[in-house]
Design a protein around this motif. Structure first.
Motif, PDB file in Angstrom:
ATOM      1  N   ALA A 222     -18.703  26.546  12.301  1.00 22.91           N
ATOM      2  CA  ALA A 222     -19.454  26.288  11.083  1.00 22.91           C
ATOM      3  C   ALA A 222     -19.995  27.583  10.501  1.00 22.91           C
ATOM      4  CB  ALA A 222     -20.600  25.316  11.372  1.00 22.91           C
ATOM      5  N   GLY A 225     -17.169  29.471   9.045  1.00 18.03           N
ATOM      6  CA  GLY A 225     -16.844  28.779   7.810  1.00 18.03           C
ATOM      7  C   GLY A 225     -17.813  29.129   6.704  1.00 18.03           C
ATOM      8  N   ALA A 226     -19.118  29.185   7.041  1.00 19.59           N
ATOM      9  CA  ALA A 226     -20.140  29.489   6.030  1.00 19.59           C
ATOM     10  C   ALA A 226     -19.916  30.885   5.457  1.00 19.59           C
ATOM     11  CB  ALA A 226     -21.534  29.369   6.630  1.00 19.59           C
ATOM     12  N   PHE A 229     -16.883  30.779   3.328  1.00 16.89           N
ATOM     13  CA  PHE A 229     -17.200  30.039   2.111  1.00 16.89           C
ATOM     14  C   PHE A 229     -17.928  30.926   1.105  1.00 16.89           C
ATOM     15  CE2 PHE A 229     -19.928  27.236  -0.389  1.00 16.89           C
ATOM     16  CZ  PHE A 229     -18.998  26.343  -0.865  1.00 16.89           C
ATOM     17  N   LEU A 230     -18.854  31.761   1.609  1.00 19.20           N
ATOM     18  CA  LEU A 230     -19.642  32.618   0.716  1.00 19.20           C
ATOM     19  C   LEU A 230     -18.860  33.858   0.275  1.00 19.20           C
ATOM     20  CD1 LEU A 230     -23.125  32.501   2.461  1.00 19.20           C
ATOM     21  CD2 LEU A 230     -22.506  31.481   0.279  1.00 19.20           C
ATOM     22  N   GLY A 231     -17.690  34.093   0.903  1.00 23.26           N
ATOM     23  CA  GLY A 231     -16.888  35.247   0.518  1.00 23.26           C
ATOM     24  C   GLY A 231     -17.211  36.495   1.317  1.00 23.26           C
ATOM     25  N   PHE A 232     -18.014  36.346   2.385  1.00 18.75           N
ATOM     26  CA  PHE A 232     -18.343  37.504   3.213  1.00 18.75           C
ATOM     27  C   PHE A 232     -17.633  37.459   4.559  1.00 18.75           C
ATOM     28  CE2 PHE A 232     -22.005  37.205   0.359  1.00 18.75           C
ATOM     29  CZ  PHE A 232     -22.039  38.508  -0.115  1.00 18.75           C
ATOM     30  N   GLY A 242     -13.198  27.588   6.406  1.00 19.43           N
ATOM     31  CA  GLY A 242     -14.311  27.722   5.456  1.00 19.43           C
ATOM     32  C   GLY A 242     -13.849  28.374   4.161  1.00 19.43           C
ATOM     33  N   ILE A 245     -11.888  25.858   2.185  1.00 12.81           N
ATOM     34  CA  ILE A 245     -12.774  24.913   1.505  1.00 12.81           C
ATOM     35  C   ILE A 245     -13.323  25.556   0.232  1.00 12.81           C
ATOM     36  CG2 ILE A 245     -14.987  23.715   1.694  1.00 12.81           C
ATOM     37  CD1 ILE A 245     -14.339  23.336   4.695  1.00 12.81           C
ATOM     38  N   ARG A 249     -12.556  24.343  -3.688  1.00  8.44           N
ATOM     39  CA  ARG A 249     -13.699  23.549  -4.143  1.00  8.44           C
ATOM     40  C   ARG A 249     -13.606  23.175  -5.614  1.00  8.44           C
ATOM     41  NH1 ARG A 249     -18.723  27.454  -4.940  1.00  8.44           N
ATOM     42  NH2 ARG A 249     -19.501  25.536  -5.841  1.00  8.44           N
TER      43      ARG A 249
ATOM     44  N   PRO B 144     -20.971  21.008   8.707  1.00  6.88           N
ATOM     45  CA  PRO B 144     -21.643  22.197   8.176  1.00  6.88           C
ATOM     46  C   PRO B 144     -22.255  21.910   6.811  1.00  6.88           C
ATOM     47  CG  PRO B 144     -19.413  22.718   8.897  1.00  6.88           C
ATOM     48  CD  PRO B 144     -19.540  21.246   8.964  1.00  6.88           C
ATOM     49  N   ASP B 145     -23.361  22.605   6.503  1.00  4.95           N
ATOM     50  CA  ASP B 145     -24.105  22.267   5.286  1.00  4.95           C
ATOM     51  C   ASP B 145     -23.288  22.449   4.009  1.00  4.95           C
ATOM     52  OD1 ASP B 145     -24.171  24.926   5.857  1.00  4.95           O
ATOM     53  OD2 ASP B 145     -26.355  25.120   5.843  1.00  4.95           O
ATOM     54  N   PHE B 146     -22.419  23.487   3.980  1.00  3.54           N
ATOM     55  CA  PHE B 146     -21.655  23.681   2.742  1.00  3.54           C
ATOM     56  C   PHE B 146     -20.667  22.548   2.504  1.00  3.54           C
ATOM     57  CE2 PHE B 146     -19.448  25.998   6.084  1.00  3.54           C
ATOM     58  CZ  PHE B 146     -18.104  25.720   5.873  1.00  3.54           C
ATOM     59  N   LEU B 147     -20.161  21.977   3.628  1.00  2.00           N
ATOM     60  CA  LEU B 147     -19.236  20.857   3.511  1.00  2.00           C
ATOM     61  C   LEU B 147     -19.973  19.589   3.087  1.00  2.00           C
ATOM     62  CD1 LEU B 147     -16.338  19.955   3.918  1.00  2.00           C
ATOM     63  CD2 LEU B 147     -16.903  19.409   6.262  1.00  2.00           C
ATOM     64  N   LEU B 150     -20.540  19.570  -0.525  1.00  2.00           N
ATOM     65  CA  LEU B 150     -19.352  19.220  -1.312  1.00  2.00           C
ATOM     66  C   LEU B 150     -19.061  17.726  -1.231  1.00  2.00           C
ATOM     67  CD1 LEU B 150     -17.041  22.273  -0.562  1.00  2.00           C
ATOM     68  CD2 LEU B 150     -18.174  21.692  -2.703  1.00  2.00           C
ATOM     69  N   ILE B 257     -26.862  28.798   1.099  1.00  3.76           N
ATOM     70  CA  ILE B 257     -25.615  28.054   0.976  1.00  3.76           C
ATOM     71  C   ILE B 257     -25.707  27.024  -0.143  1.00  3.76           C
ATOM     72  CG2 ILE B 257     -24.261  26.257   2.103  1.00  3.76           C
ATOM     73  CD1 ILE B 257     -23.469  28.620   3.440  1.00  3.76           C
ATOM     74  N   LYS B 260     -25.808  28.206  -3.619  1.00  6.11           N
ATOM     75  CA  LYS B 260     -24.501  28.753  -3.994  1.00  6.11           C
ATOM     76  C   LYS B 260     -23.550  27.614  -4.406  1.00  6.11           C
ATOM     77  CE  LYS B 260     -21.870  32.189  -4.518  1.00  6.11           C
ATOM     78  NZ  LYS B 260     -22.217  32.985  -5.677  1.00  6.11           N
ATOM     79  N   ILE B 272     -27.801  36.401  -2.137  1.00  9.22           N
ATOM     80  CA  ILE B 272     -26.355  36.589  -2.080  1.00  9.22           C
ATOM     81  C   ILE B 272     -25.906  37.641  -3.093  1.00  9.22           C
ATOM     82  CG2 ILE B 272     -24.149  35.460  -2.601  1.00  9.22           C
ATOM     83  CD1 ILE B 272     -25.030  34.608  -0.005  1.00  9.22           C
ATOM     84  N   ARG B 276     -24.056  41.138  -2.501  1.00  6.65           N
ATOM     85  CA  ARG B 276     -22.761  41.384  -3.140  1.00  6.65           C
ATOM     86  C   ARG B 276     -22.781  42.663  -3.955  1.00  6.65           C
ATOM     87  NH1 ARG B 276     -20.879  36.238  -4.769  1.00  6.65           N
ATOM     88  NH2 ARG B 276     -19.934  36.283  -2.716  1.00  6.65           N
TER      89      ARG B 276
END
Lengths: 293, 317
Positions: A222, A225-226, A229-232, A242, A245, A249, B144-147, B150, B257, B260, B272, B276
């Motif tokens: 997870a 994946g996080a 997901f955030l691109g890092f 991740g 996903i 999205r 997971p929280d991002f999932l 969604l 998260i 975002k 974030i 970045r």
């Protein structure tokens, strides 16, 4: 004689199966499926992980594409199969590195005691008080742009996030051991600190650390994946779940299965490892709380 | 005695934050090599890099820089953001305010979401409802929280088309707009938090319901609902306070998260963006704030536990 030994292991195996809970068995089965996918996925997948034009983009669920097709025509199911070993290897490697670092620091801290223990505890508290995601992002930033997106950075990031939390657990478990007579005896015998930590403290805290390792490994996918997901995290075109996903999205309203497919893979892996870890902990006679964040 | 304990606990909390500031400073300004190159990129001009080094006092010894930064921080001077050249205070305050509103909404949803399943499970202990809810919370704990965000997005945006897929709010957003924007991110955060609390509260409640004082209350003929809500629940909730503190600390990272996913312009998305765009001063202050939330939530939980439980007061003293 041999017959007897075989019979003995067999009945012990049967006892083991009988004593394990249903949830433990469910966990083991799902976990086995994941491991199978990790080992054989790249050979079984009908299309390549980065094969463009495997199907009509956004065509939804079909027999040929059970998890749909993404924006540039890649088969999501094949990508999920090809991503399993990435997710599992990174999780295990990162957690193992964190376990080693954390155990060494935690056991040393408990053994040495005094002001050094106090200092290490404060430092651990400081690391733990940075939310894990923020700490991970900080580590990604500190590593600089050259390392960004490298799998080895993900391993180190997971280790950095987990090590302080594991160290705290290891220290707490070792505190019960250092006061025992055999440790005092070893001390009086003149054994070196490293030898006591390795021969006395580590084996006696092993079951706690093993459960901790299993639970942390369960949450690592997870975490990976996080970051993806955030691109890092791992960078495209990798089939890390991740990241996938995150890439799909925008399709979530058109073909939800392109997000829910990798999502199901990720969630079922976490559930499986959690169930297995919980069952394992119960067999070792320990209670676990799920709050491993 | 109790005052000394409280003072000691506050002191360690302050010490932890000081250490966090040192860790952050080292990670952001010392580890990445040359900060100017790291911020401006490999192909930046030497003059631009020199200007940036001047602005950040990069020529000074690291220890001096750390104390200067700490000193400015304690005087409320956060400096300028690198990317936008605006005062950090001006950037930070509206973002923090938005996230506070989001967090408050999440906590409002969290409390009943944790309470009712736990109570239902404890009352129907070892019956099908208990097992079903246990399975549901276990599965939810593993998503997971991002999932989860969604999945909620699919369910709610398709089922209730009034909710926006992107929770953008601006200065001109009215109350109804705010409420619509808050539902999905707040629910996501609340579900993640509630799962852990519900599991723990269920176990505590079941344990408390077997305690002698509950049997006594039953024998006195009190109605079941009274026993449950007024005799059992207050005792079962105290251990959950630590989980709630843990949950508040989850919020400090979880908003990153969730904001975002839903495009909510709060503190998390600011952090974030800071990372970045490698905005050094902004990264430092956002990390410090996130840790401060963790530290104060734990401090608060410890103090409340201390005050609520007279036995603990004596045991620790």
């Amino acid at each position: 004689m041999t017959d007897l030994a075989v019979h003995d292991t067999r009945s012990r195996w049967r006892d083991f199966c009988r004593s394990s809970s249903v949830s433990f068995r469910v966990g083991i089965v799902i976990l086995a499926l994941h491991l199978l996918a990790a080992a054989l996925g790249p050979f079984l997948s009908p299309y390549g992980a980065t094969e463009i034009g495997a199907g009509v983009p956004l065509s939804g669920i079909s027999l040929a594409h059970p998890m749909g097709v993404d924006q540039i025509g890649r088969d999501v199911f094949s990508r999920v199969l090809n991503g399993a070993h990435i997710v599992i290897l990174l999780s295990v490697a990162g957690t193992a590195l964190g376990l080693v670092l954390g155990s060494v620091v935690g056991l040393l801290s408990a053994y040495v005691g005094g002001w050094l223990d106090e200092f290490i505890q404060r430092l651990i508290e400081a690391f733990v008080s940075i939310p894990y995601l923020v700490l991970g992002l900080l580590a990604v930033y500190a590593a600089g742009p050259e390392l960004a997106g490298q799998p080895v950075l993900m391993v180190v990031v997971i280790a950095i996030v987990y090590a302080p939390r594991i160290a705290r657990m290891a220290r707490a478990a070792a505190l019960d051991v250092v006061i025992r007579d055999f440790v005092t005896a070893a001390r009086l015998r003149g054994d070196r600190a490293w030898s006591i930590i390795w021969r006395d403290l580590a084996p006696n805290t092993a079951s706690t650390l093993l459960v901790e390792f299993a639970l942390r490994t369960g949450y690592a996918p997870a975490l990976i994946g996080a970051f993806g997901f955030l691109g890092f995290g791992i960078q495209p075109p990798s089939p890390e779940w991740g990241l996938m996903i995150s890439e799909n999205r925008n399709l979530i309203l058109a073909t939800p299965v392109t997000v829910l497919g990798p999502g199901l893979a990720l969630a079922s892996l976490v559930v499986a490892v959690n169930l297995t870890a919980e069952g394992m902990a119960r067999m070792l006679g320990r209670s676990v709380d799920l709050a491993v964040r | 005695m109790i005052l000394r304990l409280v003072a000691l606990r506050c002191f360690t909390a302050a010490l932890t934050l000081l250490l966090v500031s040192a860790i952050t400073f080292i990670a952001v300004e010392l580890l990445p090599g040359d900060v100017a190159t790291s911020v401006l990129g490999q192909f930046s001009s030497e003059t631009a890099r020199a200007a940036l080094r001047m602005q950040l006092h990069l020529g000074d010894p690291p220890l001096d820089r750390y104390f200067l930064w700490l000193n400015n921080l304690l005087h409320g001077d956060l400096g300028l953001a690198l990317s936008s050249r605006r005062r950090i205070v001006d950037i930070l305050l509206p973002r923090v305010a938005s996230t506070l509103i989001l967090s408050a909404a999440a906590v409002l949803i969290y409390v009943p979401l944790a309470l009712f399943p736990a109570v239902a499970q404890a009352v129907r202990h070892n019956r099908p409802l208990d097992h079903t809810l246990s399975t549901v919370t276990l599965i939810l704990a593993s998503v997971p929280d991002f999932l989860l965000a969604l999945i909620l997005l699919v369910i709610f945006v398709v089922a209730l088309p009034v909710l926006p897929a992107v929770s953008a709010v601006t200065d001109t957003t009215d109350l109804a707009g705010w409420l619509r924007a808050l539902v999905l991110p707040a629910t996501t955060l609340a579900v993640v938090m509630a799962v852990y609390a519900a599991r723990m509260l269920r176990d505590n409640l079941i344990e408390v319901l077997e305690a002698p004082h509950i049997l006594m209350a039953r024998l006195r003929g009190l109605p079941n609902w009274r026993i449950l809500w007024f005799h059992a629940l207050p005792n079962a909730i105290i251990p959950t306070l630590n989980i709630t503190a843990l949950n508040l600390t989850y919020l400090a990272g979880g908003v990153v998260i969730v904001e975002k996913v839903f495009g909510f312009p709060g503190f998390g998305s600011l952090m974030i963006d800071a990372i970045r765009f490698r905005d050094v001063p902004l990264i430092e202050i956002t990390v410090l704030i996130a840790s401060a939330v963790y530290v104060s939530a734990n401090l608060l939980a410890d103090l409340v536990t201390l005050l609520l439980n007279p036995r603990l007061r004596q045991a620790r003293a």
